[in-house]
Design an enzyme around this catalytic site. Structure first.
Site, PDB file in Angstrom:
ATOM      1  N   ASP A 120       0.860  -1.181   0.000  1.00 56.99           N
ATOM      2  CA  ASP A 120       0.000   0.000   0.000  1.00 56.99           C
ATOM      3  C   ASP A 120       0.897   1.232   0.000  1.00 56.99           C
ATOM      4  O   ASP A 120       1.448   1.612   1.033  1.00 56.99           O
ATOM      5  CB  ASP A 120      -0.914  -0.011   1.224  1.00 56.99           C
ATOM      6  CG  ASP A 120      -1.842   1.199   1.272  1.00 56.99           C
ATOM      7  OD1 ASP A 120      -1.856   1.979   0.286  1.00 56.99           O
ATOM      8  OD2 ASP A 120      -2.538   1.370   2.282  1.00 56.99           O
ATOM      9  N   TYR A 228      -4.700  17.838  -6.262  1.00 56.80           N
ATOM     10  CA  TYR A 228      -4.254  16.942  -7.337  1.00 56.80           C
ATOM     11  C   TYR A 228      -3.502  17.728  -8.405  1.00 56.80           C
ATOM     12  O   TYR A 228      -2.429  17.311  -8.863  1.00 56.80           O
ATOM     13  CB  TYR A 228      -5.459  16.244  -7.955  1.00 56.80           C
ATOM     14  CG  TYR A 228      -5.133  15.425  -9.185  1.00 56.80           C
ATOM     15  CD1 TYR A 228      -4.535  14.177  -9.067  1.00 56.80           C
ATOM     16  CD2 TYR A 228      -5.426  15.905 -10.464  1.00 56.80           C
ATOM     17  CE1 TYR A 228      -4.227  13.421 -10.191  1.00 56.80           C
ATOM     18  CE2 TYR A 228      -5.124  15.161 -11.593  1.00 56.80           C
ATOM     19  CZ  TYR A 228      -4.527  13.921 -11.452  1.00 56.80           C
ATOM     20  OH  TYR A 228      -4.221  13.181 -12.572  1.00 56.80           O
ATOM     21  N   LYS A 232       0.502  17.176  -9.539  1.00 56.70           N
ATOM     22  CA  LYS A 232       0.943  16.830 -10.888  1.00 56.70           C
ATOM     23  C   LYS A 232       1.829  17.927 -11.486  1.00 56.70           C
ATOM     24  O   LYS A 232       2.742  17.638 -12.268  1.00 56.70           O
ATOM     25  CB  LYS A 232      -0.267  16.572 -11.789  1.00 56.70           C
ATOM     26  CG  LYS A 232      -1.010  15.281 -11.462  1.00 56.70           C
ATOM     27  CD  LYS A 232      -0.138  14.059 -11.698  1.00 56.70           C
ATOM     28  CE  LYS A 232      -0.884  12.756 -11.528  1.00 56.70           C
ATOM     29  NZ  LYS A 232      -0.071  11.566 -11.826  1.00 56.70           N
TER      30      LYS A 232
END
Length: 352
Positions: A120, A228, A232
């Site tokens: 994980d 997010y 990125k």
């Protein structure tokens, strides 16, 4: 008297007017020629050049490719298509049962070797990174695909983003990507150097490859996906910087930009001209490695799928990715997605 005739008369009677016309002409030429060259380069990359030959990355030398997030979607396709080229695989993902099934499928179909590791990555555990190192350190690895990633469950204002979701996005998209690359990159450098010094003529031009999945969410500031989008965007500068550092070690480093692709993370199910499935997208990516395609002004970056490339090119050339109008359009688009997602959740809650 026509407009053209007026220009002729002005030209004959004014030296300053002539100088101004020449200045405008030269300025226009300086703007249009680079634009035309970038456009032609994009077209050439996408539609003219042949597919990249992966012999230079060790597909015929028994080398391994490491793929994170390998059990589903884009990661699974990277694993499958790299196996079809002859690479052995190290598959890293969360669900062991899926990894076992994929390992058995690819070993049987392509006669390659595959090793698996179920961890994980969101745990950001030192034990996880030690397991990756122990599994990979003795292998001849020439490719790393940093595919694992996470986005928001639905578009959400930054101030309403839950702490756990925010931390998971940063951990998976950034911390884990950096840590895994720091483990695997030295192994790639070692493998490439060994091949190039082996005396085998077929391996004297051997190179390594590190691919990291970027996103239009990082290319363009994206309201309602702020965490997010930022994660990125971080990968853009990090990957391009790494490309400069590893060039002397004969390792190619590429950030792969995509718009929407049908996947569990995007929650998009239907393909279209703008939305390929994982198989088509990965095929375009592997075909065009080392070419800019739609990312003509970005070092170590590729927008490989043709419609994404054209979309990227148009935004960069006509508006700029940081333009207010682009930000506003992006906000309205994701606001509409949020509204639909919230309505769907309400309906499902009533049904239950």
């Amino acid at each position: 008297m026509t407009f053209v005739r007026e220009l002729e008369v002005a030209s004959q009677n004014s030296r300053a007017f002539n100088v101004t016309l020449w200045f405008i002409f030269i300025f226009g030429l300086l703007k249009l020629v680079p634009f035309a060259l970038r456009f032609l380069s994009m077209v050439f990359d996408l539609f003219v050049l042949p597919p990249v030959n992966y012999a230079k990355y060790g597909c015929k030398a028994g080398d391994y490719a490491v793929v994170t997030g390998a059990s589903d979607g884009i990661g699974k396709e990277f694993a499958s298509q790299l196996a079809s080229k002859g690479f052995n695989l190290v598959l890293i993902s969360r669900t062991e049962s899926k990894l076992v099934a994929l390992k058995d499928e690819l070993e049987g179909k392509f006669n390659i070797k595959a090793k698996i590791l179920a961890i994980d990555i969101s745990a950001d555990s030192k034990d996880n990174y030690n397991k990756i190192y122990s599994l990979c350190d003795d292998l001849p690895i020439s490719i790393l695909v940093n595919n694992v990633g996470q986005s928001h469950s639905i578009p959400v204002p930054f101030l309403a983003t839950e702490e756990e979701e925010m931390r998971n996005i940063i951990t998976i998209n950034n911390t884990a990507t950096l840590m895994i690359t720091q483990i695997i990159a030295p192994i790639i450098i070692r493998t490439v150097k060994k091949h190039r010094e082996s005396g085998d003529k077929k391996l004297k031009s051997q190179r390594g490859l590190i691919l990291t999945m970027g996103s239009f969410g990082g290319l363009i500031p994206t309201p309602l996906l702020a965490t997010y989008s930022g994660s990125k965007a971080f990968l853009q500068n990090w990957s391009s910087s790494l490309a400069g550092e590893l060039a002397a070690d004969n390792v190619d480093v590429e950030l792969v930009l995509s718009y929407l692709v049908t996947s569990a993370m995007s929650k998009v199910r239907r393909t279209s001209m703008m939305i390929p499935n994982p198989r088509t997208f990965v095929k375009s990516t592997l075909r065009n490695i080392g070419r800019r395609c739609g990312a003509q002004d970005r070092y170590g970056t590729i927008t490989p799928f043709w419609s994404h490339a054209i979309y990227h090119f148009v935004i960069e050339e006509l508006f700029g990715v940081y333009a207010r109008v682009v930000n506003e359009i992006n906000y309205k688009f994701h606001k509409s997605i949020r509204i639909r997602a919230v309505r769907k959740a309400v309906r499902e809650a009533k049904q239950n």
